[in-house]
Design an enzyme around this catalytic site. Structure first.
Site, mmCIF file in Angstrom:
data_model
loop_
_atom_site.group_PDB
_atom_site.id
_atom_site.type_symbol
_atom_site.label_atom_id
_atom_site.label_comp_id
_atom_site.label_asym_id
_atom_site.label_seq_id
_atom_site.Cartn_x
_atom_site.Cartn_y
_atom_site.Cartn_z
ATOM 1 N N ALA A 1 0.856 -1.187 0.000
ATOM 2 C CA ALA A 1 0.000 0.000 0.000
ATOM 3 C C ALA A 1 0.893 1.238 0.000
ATOM 4 C CB ALA A 1 -0.866 -0.027 1.250
ATOM 5 N N GLY B 1 0.468 -5.236 0.608
ATOM 6 C CA GLY B 1 -0.649 -5.263 -0.332
ATOM 7 C C GLY B 1 -0.252 -5.888 -1.664
ATOM 8 N N GLU C 1 -0.668 -9.412 -1.233
ATOM 9 C CA GLU C 1 -2.112 -9.678 -1.100
ATOM 10 C C GLU C 1 -2.788 -9.678 -2.477
ATOM 11 O OE1 GLU C 1 -2.483 -6.595 1.960
ATOM 12 O OE2 GLU C 1 -3.353 -8.131 3.251
ATOM 13 N N GLU D 1 3.895 -5.499 7.070
ATOM 14 C CA GLU D 1 3.042 -4.491 7.720
ATOM 15 C C GLU D 1 3.361 -4.309 9.198
ATOM 16 O OE1 GLU D 1 2.061 -6.695 5.511
ATOM 17 O OE2 GLU D 1 0.554 -5.850 4.163
#
Ligand code: 3H9
Length: 693
Positions: free
Chosen positions: A62, A101, A104, A124
């Site tokens: 992210a 992310g 992910e 994270e």
């Protein structure tokens, strides 16, 4: 060019992400991914889709800068759900690092192919977060609970080869990734390989107490951090709840962390490490000097540690000392350090041999004549340093950088001992130098700009966090620490004991309290310093002579088996009634009526004395920015990352509160110790913080 484009090669759609530098999932990238999938679905010729990235890496997560702002749709969990739902096969083609992310996204694809050099991870937790787009639910389903716990809670990436073994990656690409990914996609279409949706797999525990056991195993190493334990909670949901419920649980936990102060602090740390290397006033494109060989003076603990830093980075070192026995001892310690790392399986024997071979011991200054940088780590005494620099000036080639590892002495005075002050700079490493990441680079008044830029660059190259600071007694780190030591010393007289002070500082999140730390570093170091500066001390500081008394007993800390505490053979610590008695007697002799000092008072006096000094350091321009001070404390003094560094922490407490506390201690302890810095006072009155000035 837009961040995400859609194109076709035959029957395969290519969703291409190009958002330099690391393809972070900004709003535009999230929207682009969604629209890419939509285009592929709408196009009847497209039978499968590949997600491929430009630049040096697959999506690295992210966009961390967006976390502090209101979120903009589409949200990543929705985008990845949409991908996984695609009736056409989705294939992630990974190179570089698929992180957070990014992984992910890959886990929501039906298949994954990776370059052999690729790495994947969910880091994270290092930002005080947990994976928030299904990572905690999909990873245990595909890789097993054990691997998921290890990867998510450590945040460390793993290699493509390993990911293939545990099932995250289906194929390792040979040759060009795009070509291999397209061929793989075509094969999937031709063979009509059934879509593999990770969310439809089941996650199972290996033992009934797996989560509790894992939490226990990290209790010590992750002390004080919230996120690692929330990660475990989220992974547990993958086993105990349906996928959709688990996703809800993950979101709730993620949001709780995102809004908390720990994550704010840890995100600040991420950017701080990258910000400090950009020194204000130094042009980005300034040509630096070439550092091919480094000379180090002094094969003691410090010099040896510094030699290891360069050897680790593949840079040859000439290690000079005055006597063969010093060299032998120094090399012996280096060899032992490397052997320990080999024994732990963290270094190959072959790499150790290579590193040792890079360190050439010498007894002759002549061997320093072709080095590009020389760092002296000799005895901390101005006369000795001046003599050394006088010799270096004569021996070293023109343009060689002459650096001192001094922790207190004035670089300008040292530079004046040479005819080339423009080449002289401080490079202050922290003990143990092969472990601690901080490097305080000290600019003298005449240090050339390209020398400053070079020591910043080489610092980064050897894996340090280099921070540029100015000349003053103790620079940034030790100057601030000096105020904490003084205040703690006063509190011992007034009613506290070392155990209480150490516990408060430890509980705040430092690896150890000031007295345990002094015992570890050696009390004689501080004692020598105190004697050297005795005449500059105030009457109260002179009279506060507990350190003298303890050292006079031959108690120099851990190395002599006793200091503020007692130590057994294994260096286990126990409080010593003798020292407690000494402190009580000291207060009595000085006519001080001891009182109960609360933990809150200890914390405030220990930390606010440093913060006030930090503000003075900013005013004087010794540090250019608050972030420089934070980096010094985070990487050199074990300041807990979840508090973000002293200046960041000060902002979270509120400068107004700190200012008021300083005034309170001014009345209690005295104006000569507790006068607010004008900068801090101004910011407090304006309702601002160090990071909003
Ligand atoms: C996440 O993904 C949450 C999700 O689970 C859920 C969401 C709902 N964002 O490190 P470098 C910048 S959390 C913004 O020097 P390298 C960095 O500041 C995220 N910016 O390069 C620097 O900027 P500048 C999980 C980022 O080659 C520049 O890029 N992911 C981001 O040594 C170059 O960075 C992570 O935590 C980002 N995500 O290392 C990965 N990443 O040039 C964090 C980098 O202005 N990133 N920047 O100073 C890294 O670990 C390293 O950057 C990486 C490259 C290994 C990728």
């Amino acid at each position: 060019m837009s961040e995400v484009t859609f194109s076709k090669e035959g029957n395969i759609g290519i969703i291409f992400v190009n958002n330099p530098p690391v393809n972070a999932l900004s709003q535009a990238v999230r929207a682009g991914l969604q629209s890419g999938v939509e285009q592929g679905l709408a196009d009847n010729d497209v039978e499968a889709m590949v997600i491929l990235c430009g630049g040096s890496t697959f999506i690295a997560g992210a966009d961390i800068r967006e976390f502090g702002k209101p979120s903009q749709p589409p949200a990543l969990p929705d985008v990845v759900y949409f991908m996984e739902d695609s009736p056409k096969p989705m294939i992630a083609a990974i190179h570089g690092t698929a992180l957070g992310g990014g992984l992910e996204v890959a886990l929501s694809c039906h298949f994954r192919i990776a370059a052999p050099t690729a790495k994947v991870g969910l880091p994270e937790v290092k930002l005080g977060l947990l994976p928030g787009a299904g990572g905690t639910q999909r990873l245990p389903r595909i890789a097993g609970v054990k691997a998921a716990l290890e990867m998510i809670v450590s945040g460390d990436p793993i290699s493509a080869q390993k990911t293939k073994t545990i099932g995250i990656i289906d194929e390792i690409a040979e040759g060009d990734l795009k070509t291999a990914a397209l061929a793989y996609a075509k094969r999937i279409v031709t063979e009509k390989t059934p879509l593999r949706k990770v969310r439809e797999m089941a996650a199972k525990v290996d033992s009934p107490t797996q989560f509790e056991d894992f939490a226990k195993s990290i209790a010590r190493s992750k002390r004080g951090f919230i996120a690692p334990f929330k990660c475990i909670e989220a992974i547990r949901a993958s086993v105990e709840m349906s996928f959709d419920e688990g996703m809800k649980q993950e979101r709730t936990l993620f949001e709780g962390l995102r809004q908390g102060t720990q994550s704010g602090a840890q995100r600040h740390v991420f950017f701080a490490e990258r910000e400090v290397v950009k020194v204000p006033g130094l042009p980005k494109d300034l040509a630096t000097r070439d550092i091919k060989i480094v000379g180090i003076l002094g094969a003691g603990t410090m010099g040896g540690g510094i030699a290891m830093c360069f050897a680790n980075a593949g840079i040859p070192v000439r290690l000079l000392d005055m006597k063969q026995e010093f060299i032998d001892r120094g090399l012996g310690v280096i060899r032992k350090n490397y052997s320990n790392t080999v024994a732990k399986g963290r270094l190959a024997q072959e790499d150790m041999d290579q590193r040792m071979a890079l360190i050439m011991p010498t007894l002759s200054y002549e061997d320093l004549k072709d080095v590009d940088l020389v760092i002296e780590a000799v005895f901390e005494d101005m006369a000795v340093k001046k003599e050394v620099f006088g010799k270096l000036e004569k021996i070293c080639k023109p343009g060689a950088i002459l650096a001192s590892n001094t922790s207190y002495l004035n670089i300008d005075d040292i530079a004046a001992a040479t005819g080339r002050p423009q080449d002289v700079v401080g490079m202050h490493f922290f003990s143990p130098a092969n472990v601690m990441r901080l490097l305080e680079n000290v600019r003298g008044a005449k240090t050339a700009d390209d020398v400053k830029a070079t020591v910043m660059k080489i610092g980064k190259k050897i894996g340090k966090v280099p921070v540029m600071v100015g000349v003053c007694d103790g620079f940034v780190g030790n100057r601030m620490l000096g105020k904490r030591s003084r205040e703690c010393g006063f509190m011992l007289e007034e009613g506290a004991l070392p155990t209480q002070i150490d516990k408060v500082i430890f509980d705040f999140g430092f690896p150890m309290g000031p007295y345990a730390m002094s015992d570890m570093a050696g009390l004689d170091v501080g004692w020598r310093n105190r004697k050297a500066k005795f005449n500059e001390l105030t009457k109260r500081e002179q009279d506060n002579n507990l350190l003298d008394k303890i050292c006079e007993m031959g108690r120099y800390g851990q190395k002599t088996g006793a200091g503020f505490y007692k130590y057994d053979d294994k260096r286990n610590t126990t409080p010593d009634p003798l020292i407690e008695e000494l402190i009580l007697q000291h207060s009595k002799d000085r006519g001080i009526v001891r009182r109960v000092i609360t933990d809150q008072e200890i914390l405030e006096r220990a930390l606010y004395s440093m913060i006030n000094e930090g503000a003075k350091i900013l005013e004087e321009g010794i540090a250019a920015r608050p972030v420089d001070i934070d980096a010094v404390y985070l990487y050199g003094y074990g300041f807990p990352a979840y508090h973000g560094g002293p200046m960041f922490y000060a902002d979270t407490v509120g400068l107004k509160n700190i200012y008021e506390a300083i005034l309170k201690y001014k009345d209690l302890v005295g104006a000569e110790y507790w006068t607010p810095s004008p900068l801090l006072e101004k910011l407090a009155k304006e309702g601002k913080g160090f990071y909003s000035m």
